[in-house]
Design an enzyme around this catalytic site. Structure first.
Site, PDB file in Angstrom:
ATOM      1  N   SER A  63      37.490  53.607  54.448  1.00  0.00           N
ATOM      2  CA  SER A  63      38.438  52.905  55.339  1.00  0.00           C
ATOM      3  C   SER A  63      38.347  53.322  56.797  1.00  0.00           C
ATOM      4  CB  SER A  63      39.869  53.184  54.883  1.00  0.00           C
ATOM      5  OG  SER A  63      40.264  52.224  53.972  1.00  0.00           O
ATOM      6  N   LYS A  66      37.261  50.819  59.283  1.00  0.00           N
ATOM      7  CA  LYS A  66      38.097  49.661  59.671  1.00  0.00           C
ATOM      8  C   LYS A  66      38.408  49.589  61.175  1.00  0.00           C
ATOM      9  CE  LYS A  66      40.070  49.377  55.009  1.00  0.00           C
ATOM     10  NZ  LYS A  66      41.242  49.704  54.150  1.00  0.00           N
ATOM     11  N   TYR A 188      31.752  43.884  53.602  1.00  0.00           N
ATOM     12  CA  TYR A 188      32.819  44.898  53.606  1.00  0.00           C
ATOM     13  C   TYR A 188      32.427  46.111  52.751  1.00  0.00           C
ATOM     14  CZ  TYR A 188      37.264  47.112  52.415  1.00  0.00           C
ATOM     15  OH  TYR A 188      38.254  48.028  52.188  1.00  0.00           O
ATOM     16  N   TYR A 240      47.739  54.671  55.794  1.00  0.00           N
ATOM     17  CA  TYR A 240      48.262  53.974  54.611  1.00  0.00           C
ATOM     18  C   TYR A 240      49.788  53.918  54.690  1.00  0.00           C
ATOM     19  CZ  TYR A 240      43.494  54.991  52.985  1.00  0.00           C
ATOM     20  OH  TYR A 240      42.141  55.102  52.880  1.00  0.00           O
ATOM     21  N   VAL A 258      39.265  56.886  51.604  1.00  0.00           N
ATOM     22  CA  VAL A 258      39.415  57.436  50.252  1.00  0.00           C
ATOM     23  C   VAL A 258      38.327  58.443  49.863  1.00  0.00           C
ATOM     24  CG1 VAL A 258      40.801  55.603  49.225  1.00  0.00           C
ATOM     25  CG2 VAL A 258      38.307  55.422  49.225  1.00  0.00           C
TER      26      VAL A 258
HETATM   27  N1  GLU Z   1      36.066  50.757  49.873  1.00  0.00           N
HETATM   28  C1  GLU Z   1      37.418  51.101  49.686  1.00  0.00           C
HETATM   29  C2  GLU Z   1      38.163  49.925  49.134  1.00  0.00           C
HETATM   30  O1  GLU Z   1      38.202  48.881  49.716  1.00  0.00           O
HETATM   31  C3  GLU Z   1      38.013  51.569  50.975  1.00  0.00           C
HETATM   32  C4  GLU Z   1      39.397  51.976  50.759  1.00  0.00           C
HETATM   33  C5  GLU Z   1      39.841  53.132  51.599  1.00  0.00           C
HETATM   34  O2  GLU Z   1      39.094  53.992  52.046  1.00  0.00           O
HETATM   35  O3  GLU Z   1      41.075  53.125  51.787  1.00  0.00           O
HETATM   36  O4  GLU Z   1      38.721  50.021  48.082  1.00  0.00           O
END
Ligand code: GLU
Length: 390
Positions: A63, A66, A188, A240, A258
């Site tokens: 994430s 992003k 993605y 989050y 994550v």
């Molecule tokens: N690839 C992960 C997903 O989309 C990224 C989530 C994350 O790092 O919060 O589930």
């Protein structure tokens, strides 16, 4: 030992024993991470990377990609066009929540999965490879070196990514995602599988900290306004469903992923990154958060603490044969203009009318237009002859 490295090592030692939490398990490759890895890096204005712990270990960015993909699409199509597809409100929900705005289908913000998928859907390119290339180029410019995708994590993500695909289909039904769902989603998944070290993340954070200018390479990666927009969204949505408490306790725009990475930004001061794979119930790295929180506390980096340098430019007064010279350096913001005027008013009391003053602003690092207007207007009202050199 460099005093900053010594301080960093101390912070690392302080958090090391905490073995609470667990690595993410919903992506099989991530579940295999070595849970004890621990690393921490900081990059300041001169682009020097300082790091301690397992700073050479590469992990997937997840994430934390992003905000940087968001920076790319903001640069390409602008804030308003992005906001037609994705909101900027904290969701208060888990990162992978199936939740979209009523009627419009917009996801809450670009930091939750739905919003990130919508954002990635805005990256131009004929196919997944071309789009991934663009994303790799952008993230590499932020990191100051060429990054690459970990193919096995990518396959692992793609083979277990049904929830993200479901979000993609839902958003496409609202027209929030134009691209074919598989194109947006595979891009993605590849974006999340880009390999970084904690040192890379600290450089990426520092590029945001210094207004879009990478302090390692000296390259402008994005415009200052884009960096500001990204940091604003990270401040409210980057951690989050812990984002509000994070801002309260730590006070720095941040983003976690994550795989256990966390990066944080002290604007105009530092980019910071930490890595430790065990996550708490929100999906944030337990020790990564502790590192950034401790650093923020010990170094007084909370954004909302008073920072005197903004209201107090450096004012140096000297006497010359031509009259008095006042040299300004630092930042001339609105409050700072007020301070400079106070100095001039004090001088007006003691100097004979018509005295000559040279106000030398050539060393100001940053001048805000409204501060300059206020200063100039007031200068005209003072009983001295003031020349303003910039
Ligand atoms: N690839 C992960 C997903 O989309 C990224 C989530 C994350 O790092 O919060 O589930």
């Amino acid at each position: 030992m460099d005093p900053i490295v010594a301080l960093m090592q101390q912070v690392l030692d302080d958090v090391e024993d905490d073995d609470s939490g667990a690595p993410a398990s919903y992506i099989p490759e991530l579940a295999e991470a070595e849970p004890d890895h621990l690393a921490f890096a900081v990059v300041g204005p001169r682009g020097q990377i300082r790091s301690v712990g397992d700073d050479e270990v590469a992990f997937t960015i997840q994430s934390i990609s992003k905000p940087f993909v968001l920076a790319h699409v903001l640069s390409e199509i602008g804030l308003d066009a992005v906001m037609q597809r994705v909101g900027t409100e904290p969701s208060g929900e888990p990162f992978n929540a199936i939740s979209l705005e009523e009627n419009t289908g917009r996801p809450a913000n670009p930091m939750v999965n739905a919003g990130a998928i919508a954002t990635t859907g805005l990256v131009a390119g004929a196919d997944v490879d071309e789009r991934t290339e663009t994303i790799l180029r952008t993230l590499s410019a932020f990191a100051g070196r060429d990054l690459r995708v970990d193919e096995s994590v990518y396959r692992s993500e793609s083979s277990t990514g049904d929830r993200n695909r479901a979000l993609g289909h839902l958003m496409r039904s609202y027209g929030v995602v134009d691209a074919p769902v598989e194109l947006a989603l595979e891009t993605y998944f590849r974006q999340c599988s880009i390999l970084v070290t904690v040192r890379d993340l600290a450089v990426m954070a520092s590029t945001l900290a210094f207004g879009g200018m990478n302090p390692l390479t000296g390259d402008r990666v994005v415009e200052e306004r884009v960096a500001r927009n990204v940091l604003s969204i990270m401040s409210s949505c980057g951690m989050y469903d812990f984002s509000g408490e994070w801002l309260l306790r730590v006070g720095l725009p941040a983003k976690s992923g994550v795989s256990g990475g966390v990066l944080a930004v002290a604007p105009s001061q530092f980019g910071v990154a930490a890595f430790s794979p065990r996550l708490d119930r929100h999906g944030n790295s337990v020790r990564g958060q502790a590192i950034v929180a401790t650093l923020s506390e010990r170094m007084g980096m909370h954004l909302l603490e008073p920072h005197e340098s903004i209201s107090q430019p450096i004012v140096d007064i000297s006497e010359t044969d031509d009259g008095r010279v006042i040299r300004l350096s630092g930042e001339l913001g609105f409050a700072a203009a007020e301070r400079v005027l106070a100095v001039l008013r004090d001088l007006a009391v003691v100097l004979p009318d018509g005295s000559v003053i040279h106000l030398d602003a050539r060393e100001l690092a940053r001048t805000h237009p409204a501060a300059l207007v206020a200063l100039r207007t007031e200068l005209d009202a003072l009983p001295m002859r003031i020349s303003y050199v910039e």
